[in-house]
Design an enzyme around this catalytic site. Sequence first.
Site, PDB file in Angstrom:
ATOM      1  N   LYS A   9     -73.601  40.204-158.916  1.00  0.00           N
ATOM      2  CA  LYS A   9     -74.813  39.554-159.422  1.00  0.00           C
ATOM      3  C   LYS A   9     -75.833  40.576-159.949  1.00  0.00           C
ATOM      4  O   LYS A   9     -75.731  41.775-159.654  1.00  0.00           O
ATOM      5  CB  LYS A   9     -75.424  38.698-158.303  1.00  0.00           C
ATOM      6  CG  LYS A   9     -74.532  37.517-157.845  1.00  0.00           C
ATOM      7  CD  LYS A   9     -75.308  36.612-156.895  1.00  0.00           C
ATOM      8  CE  LYS A   9     -74.465  35.459-156.378  1.00  0.00           C
ATOM      9  NZ  LYS A   9     -75.251  34.534-155.512  1.00  0.00           N
ATOM     10  N   TYR A  49     -72.650  26.546-161.742  1.00  0.00           N
ATOM     11  CA  TYR A  49     -73.289  26.213-160.464  1.00  0.00           C
ATOM     12  C   TYR A  49     -73.580  24.720-160.322  1.00  0.00           C
ATOM     13  O   TYR A  49     -74.420  24.344-159.520  1.00  0.00           O
ATOM     14  CB  TYR A  49     -74.591  27.003-160.319  1.00  0.00           C
ATOM     15  CG  TYR A  49     -74.425  28.421-159.807  1.00  0.00           C
ATOM     16  CD1 TYR A  49     -73.728  28.680-158.623  1.00  0.00           C
ATOM     17  CD2 TYR A  49     -75.015  29.502-160.460  1.00  0.00           C
ATOM     18  CE1 TYR A  49     -73.601  29.976-158.130  1.00  0.00           C
ATOM     19  CE2 TYR A  49     -74.896  30.803-159.965  1.00  0.00           C
ATOM     20  CZ  TYR A  49     -74.187  31.033-158.800  1.00  0.00           C
ATOM     21  OH  TYR A  49     -74.079  32.318-158.301  1.00  0.00           O
ATOM     22  N   ASN A 112     -78.179  37.951-153.464  1.00  0.00           N
ATOM     23  CA  ASN A 112     -77.212  38.348-152.431  1.00  0.00           C
ATOM     24  C   ASN A 112     -75.961  39.034-152.972  1.00  0.00           C
ATOM     25  O   ASN A 112     -74.883  38.923-152.404  1.00  0.00           O
ATOM     26  CB  ASN A 112     -76.885  37.160-151.513  1.00  0.00           C
ATOM     27  CG  ASN A 112     -76.232  36.009-152.246  1.00  0.00           C
ATOM     28  OD1 ASN A 112     -76.081  36.046-153.461  1.00  0.00           O
ATOM     29  ND2 ASN A 112     -75.827  34.997-151.506  1.00  0.00           N
ATOM     30  N   HIS A 115     -70.837  36.861-155.770  1.00  0.00           N
ATOM     31  CA  HIS A 115     -70.344  35.480-155.692  1.00  0.00           C
ATOM     32  C   HIS A 115     -68.850  35.538-155.438  1.00  0.00           C
ATOM     33  O   HIS A 115     -68.166  36.425-155.935  1.00  0.00           O
ATOM     34  CB  HIS A 115     -70.588  34.741-157.024  1.00  0.00           C
ATOM     35  CG  HIS A 115     -69.821  33.444-157.092  1.00  0.00           C
ATOM     36  ND1 HIS A 115     -70.329  32.269-156.591  1.00  0.00           N
ATOM     37  CD2 HIS A 115     -68.561  33.161-157.536  1.00  0.00           C
ATOM     38  CE1 HIS A 115     -69.429  31.310-156.736  1.00  0.00           C
ATOM     39  NE2 HIS A 115     -68.346  31.821-157.313  1.00  0.00           N
ATOM     40  N   GLU A 126     -63.659  27.825-161.655  1.00  0.00           N
ATOM     41  CA  GLU A 126     -64.517  28.957-162.031  1.00  0.00           C
ATOM     42  C   GLU A 126     -63.782  29.936-162.952  1.00  0.00           C
ATOM     43  O   GLU A 126     -64.367  30.464-163.903  1.00  0.00           O
ATOM     44  CB  GLU A 126     -65.007  29.661-160.759  1.00  0.00           C
ATOM     45  CG  GLU A 126     -65.952  28.773-159.953  1.00  0.00           C
ATOM     46  CD  GLU A 126     -66.363  29.356-158.603  1.00  0.00           C
ATOM     47  OE1 GLU A 126     -65.926  30.481-158.254  1.00  0.00           O
ATOM     48  OE2 GLU A 126     -67.145  28.684-157.905  1.00  0.00           O
TER      49      GLU A 126
HETATM   50  O1  CDP Z   1     -72.543  31.989-152.551  1.00  0.00           O
HETATM   51  P1  CDP Z   1     -72.091  31.125-151.401  1.00  0.00           P
HETATM   52  O2  CDP Z   1     -70.850  30.325-151.720  1.00  0.00           O
HETATM   53  O3  CDP Z   1     -71.974  31.909-150.127  1.00  0.00           O
HETATM   54  O4  CDP Z   1     -73.274  30.086-151.122  1.00  0.00           O
HETATM   55  P2  CDP Z   1     -73.583  28.661-151.787  1.00  0.00           P
HETATM   56  O5  CDP Z   1     -73.988  27.746-150.696  1.00  0.00           O
HETATM   57  O6  CDP Z   1     -72.477  28.228-152.674  1.00  0.00           O
HETATM   58  O7  CDP Z   1     -74.893  28.943-152.662  1.00  0.00           O
HETATM   59  C1  CDP Z   1     -74.803  29.575-153.927  1.00  0.00           C
HETATM   60  C2  CDP Z   1     -75.874  30.627-154.011  1.00  0.00           C
HETATM   61  O8  CDP Z   1     -77.157  29.993-154.001  1.00  0.00           O
HETATM   62  C3  CDP Z   1     -75.915  31.592-152.833  1.00  0.00           C
HETATM   63  O9  CDP Z   1     -75.039  32.685-152.988  1.00  0.00           O
HETATM   64  C4  CDP Z   1     -77.375  32.029-152.816  1.00  0.00           C
HETATM   65  O10 CDP Z   1     -77.594  33.146-153.664  1.00  0.00           O
HETATM   66  C5  CDP Z   1     -78.124  30.838-153.395  1.00  0.00           C
HETATM   67  N1  CDP Z   1     -78.836  30.084-152.357  1.00  0.00           N
HETATM   68  C6  CDP Z   1     -80.228  30.140-152.316  1.00  0.00           C
HETATM   69  O11 CDP Z   1     -80.841  30.818-153.137  1.00  0.00           O
HETATM   70  N2  CDP Z   1     -80.919  29.420-151.355  1.00  0.00           N
HETATM   71  C7  CDP Z   1     -80.253  28.678-150.462  1.00  0.00           C
HETATM   72  N3  CDP Z   1     -80.941  28.012-149.533  1.00  0.00           N
HETATM   73  C8  CDP Z   1     -78.848  28.625-150.470  1.00  0.00           C
HETATM   74  C9  CDP Z   1     -78.156  29.344-151.444  1.00  0.00           C
HETATM   75 MG    MG Z   2     -70.554  28.876-153.155  1.00  0.00          MG
END
Ligand code: CDP
Ligand code: MG
Length: 134
Positions: A9, A49, A112, A115, A126
């Site tokens: 990212k 997304y 973070n 991805h 994806e």
């Molecule tokens: O990336 P991952 O699959 O671990 O998490 P996700 O639940 O699919 O969420 C996608 C991305 O959204 C995360 O990697 C975070 O960067 C962001 N996110 C956020 O900004 N705030 C949240 N409360 C949850 C996720």
């Molecule tokens: Mg995810």
Amino acid sequence: METTLCIIKPDAVKNGFEDKINEKIISSGLKIIKTKKTFLTEEIARNFYKEHASKPFFNELVEFIISGEVVVQVLEGESAIKSYRSLMGATNPDEAEEGTLRKLFAESLSKNAVHGSDSSESAAREIAIMDKIF
Ligand code: CDP
Ligand code: MG
């Protein structure tokens, strides 16, 4: 053999962590079979997304992923999806285990570092979206 989609990212690219992240990916046994450093368009980001479209953080998420260069990669290996998710660590870096990519390189929950696809359905979807940019 399985494939999964990885994105380094904008925070991690800006912070110069691309090579360090790829060293960890390779030493975990995964192979980087496609890689491209690029800017994502808003259209691709919103589609990519879309499972999060109803979430309060959706706009911030899309704005962030298009805010700088990313490295989009296809990884291949035995149980690549699970194996790369475990290398990444928890979504929130405060909860990520020692040695994981997010523990080592993430700035915050929204910034973070990486991805990774979360299932075989997500990986197929994806990789199909990103195939256009390779
Ligand atoms: O990336 P991952 O699959 O671990 O998490 P996700 O639940 O699919 O969420 C996608 C991305 O959204 C995360 O990697 C975070 O960067 C962001 N996110 C956020 O900004 N705030 C949240 N409360 C949850 C996720
Ligand atoms: Mg995810």
